[in-house]
Design an enzyme around this catalytic site. Structure first.
Site, short mmCIF file in Angstrom:
data_model
loop_
_atom_site.label_atom_id
_atom_site.label_comp_id
_atom_site.label_asym_id
_atom_site.label_seq_id
_atom_site.Cartn_x
_atom_site.Cartn_y
_atom_site.Cartn_z
N ASN A 126 0.85 -1.19 0.00
CA ASN A 126 0.00 0.00 0.00
C ASN A 126 0.89 1.24 0.00
OD1 ASN A 126 -1.86 2.05 0.45
ND2 ASN A 126 -2.14 1.55 2.61
N GLU A 161 -7.54 7.26 16.69
CA GLU A 161 -8.87 6.95 16.17
C GLU A 161 -9.81 6.35 17.20
OE1 GLU A 161 -8.90 4.78 12.50
OE2 GLU A 161 -7.47 6.14 11.56
#
Length: 170
Positions: A126, A161
Site C-alpha cells: 500500500n 482513532e
C-alpha cells in the site's frame, strides 16, 4: 517499458514523524514514512514542490486528521498496482474510522480466507499509508502486526482513532 510519472513531494510534520506526501498531477501517489526508501513503493525520485494543489490539500487533511477534526479523506488518488492490490486498497477505504479488521476478515471479503497471505502482501505494498488505512488491519487476536511505518506508529494512529494504546513496544 512503462513511462515514469513526473512526481512531486512535500514533507509534512506529524505526530508519527515527518511524512512525505508524493503526488502526480492526477492525484496522491504515496505517503512515505520518515527514513523509508522508495523500494517498497517502486516510485521514481520526486521533486520538491511546497505549493502543488494536491500536496497542499493532503497536508491540510492530514493536519485535520491528526487534530481529530477529520475521519475520512477527500483526496484524488493515482494508485498503481495489480488488480488484486487495487481491490485490497479499495477495501481498506471502506473500513470506517476507529474500526479494525483482521487480515482474515479482509481476506473473506476479497474472496476467501485462503487469500490471507495475498492480502498481507498487498497491504505491505500500500503506497498511501494513513489515508488508505492499512493501520486498521490487525492480527487474528487483535495484536498489532506488519506495518511499514512501524508498530509504534500503528499504535499511535489507532489510539488517535479509538483511544487505543498498545503497551510500550520498547
Amino acid at each position: 517499458m512503462k513511462e515514469q510519472k513526473h512526481l512531486l513531494y512535500k514533507d509534512v510534520p506529524s505526530p508519527v514523524g515527518l511524512i512525505r506526501a508524493i503526488a502526480s498531477d492526477k492525484g496522491l501517489v504515496a505517503i512515505i514514512w520518515e527514513g523509508e526508501d522508495y523500494k517498497r513503493t517502486k516510485l521514481s525520485e520526486p521533486v520538491k514542490d511546497e505549493n502543488h494543489p494536491i500536496l497542499m490539500q493532503t497536508e491540510q487533511q492530514l493536519n485535520e486528521y491528526f487534530d481529530n477534526k477529520r475521519t475520512s479523506f477527500e483526496i484524488p488518488f493515482d494508485f498503481e498496482g495489480t488488480e488484486f492490490q487495487m481491490r485490497v486498497w479499495e477495501a481498506l477505504l471502506k473500513i470506517p474510522y476507529g474500526v479494525t479488521k483482521t487480515y482474515g476478515e479482509l481476506a473473506k471479503i476479497l474472496g476467501g480466507i485462503k487469500a490471507v497471505r495475498a492480502v498481507g502482501g498487498a497491504l505491505n505494498k500500500n503506497p498511501i499509508s494513513i489515508v488508505v488505512p492499512c493501520h486498521r488491519v490487525v492480527g487474528a487476536s487483535g495484536q498489532l502486526v506488519g506495518f511499514a511505518g512501524g508498530l509504534n506508529n500503528k499504535s499511535i494512529l489507532l489510539e488517535l482513532e479509538q483511544g487505543f494504546r498498545m503497551p510500550s513496544l520498547f
